[in-house]
Design an enzyme around this catalytic site. Structure first.
Site, short mmCIF file in Angstrom:
data_model
loop_
_atom_site.label_atom_id
_atom_site.label_comp_id
_atom_site.label_asym_id
_atom_site.label_seq_id
_atom_site.Cartn_x
_atom_site.Cartn_y
_atom_site.Cartn_z
N HIS A 43 -14.29 68.70 40.96
CA HIS A 43 -14.31 70.11 41.34
C HIS A 43 -15.69 70.67 41.00
O HIS A 43 -15.88 71.30 39.95
CB HIS A 43 -13.21 70.87 40.61
CG HIS A 43 -13.00 72.27 41.09
ND1 HIS A 43 -11.77 72.87 41.15
CD2 HIS A 43 -13.88 73.21 41.53
CE1 HIS A 43 -11.88 74.11 41.60
NE2 HIS A 43 -13.17 74.33 41.84
N GLU A 70 -12.48 69.23 45.28
CA GLU A 70 -11.87 70.56 45.22
C GLU A 70 -12.96 71.62 45.14
O GLU A 70 -14.03 71.37 44.59
CB GLU A 70 -10.99 70.71 43.98
CG GLU A 70 -9.83 69.75 43.89
CD GLU A 70 -9.03 69.96 42.62
OE1 GLU A 70 -7.87 69.51 42.59
OE2 GLU A 70 -9.54 70.58 41.66
N HIS A 190 -2.54 71.05 37.83
CA HIS A 190 -2.97 72.07 36.87
C HIS A 190 -2.01 72.11 35.68
O HIS A 190 -0.87 72.54 35.80
CB HIS A 190 -3.09 73.47 37.47
CG HIS A 190 -4.03 74.34 36.67
ND1 HIS A 190 -5.38 74.42 36.94
CD2 HIS A 190 -3.83 75.11 35.58
CE1 HIS A 190 -5.96 75.22 36.08
NE2 HIS A 190 -5.05 75.65 35.23
#
Length: 237
Positions: A43, A70, A190
């Protein structure tokens, strides 16, 4: 079996803390794959405080399983993804100064924007996923964007797990059923951990992939990276 994609942002954070190349991010990615990991997630953020844009380019050359990038689809991010062409891009609506992702997309409000971005990536042959909360309205609207998958934002489940895991997982099971009915693949991530991932997998249907980083790297400090990757794989069977 639900696939395990390991987010290696925290390895990059440790490397960047001292400069140089220790730990070696590319070696870590190769090792994770050799231990059984089925994907590598990164990410990159605009300030490159952990994953650098060059890391994405370098990882594309050596990842042999699946590379998932991401991020918030700002122009710089879109250009990077189109250059690297990962296996999957996951669109996340995080602010530039966000410490970590903290909400899913409002797919009703941002439908036209998401549709345009997703069309761009799909024309380049990149599978797309949208980060969403476990809200059936947002899931249904996600289907209208043309995305291939959604990634369910699982922080609320992780927070509820110790107190009432049945209540905590219920909206995710409902969202997954809705996604499946409208033709979307289902990812999740997450704050999933060794403690809570097995119950999530057992109670959320049609789950294709989980992306786990922070907890996995923390657990690996005590238990070893090879061991932890395989502990997750056993829980995801």
């Amino acid at each position: 079996m639900t696939k395990l994609s390991v987010n290696i942002n925290k390895i990059a954070t440790l490397r960047n803390a001292r400069g140089g190349n220790m730990p070696d991010l590319l070696k870590a990615a190769r090792d994770i794959e050799s231990f059984g990991g089925q994907g590598i997630t990164i990410h990159p953020r605009p300030d490159e405080r952990h994953i650098r844009y060059q890391d994405a380019r370098d990882l594309k050359k050596i990842v042999s399983t699946e590379l998932n990038i991401e991020g918030n689809p700002i122009p710089k991010f879109i250009d990077l993804v189109l250059e690297v062409k990962p296996d999957q891009v996951t669109l996340v609506p995080d602010a530039v100064d966000a410490i970590t992702s903290n909400a899913g997309w409002d797919t009703l409000r941002h439908k036209d924007f998401l549709k345009e971005v997703i069309d761009t990536f799909k024309k380049a042959g990149i599978r797309t996923s949208i980060f969403v909360d476990p809200d059936t309205r947002m899931v249904e609207a996600a289907a209208d964007t043309g995305t291939d998958r959604i990634e369910l934002y699982t922080e609320s489940y992780a927070l509820a797990y110790a107190q009432n895991r049945e209540k905590g997982v219920a909206p995710f099971a409902e969202a997954a059923e809705t996604a499946h009915k409208v033709g979307l693949g289902i990812n999740a991530g997450h704050d999933l951990s060794l403690d809570n991932v097995k119950y999530f997998k057992e109670n959320v249907p049609h789950l294709l992939e989980v992306s786990i980083g922070h907890a996995l790297i923390c657990e690996a400090l005590y238990l070893g990276l090879d061991n932890v990757v395989n502990m997750y794989l056993n829980r995801l069977k």
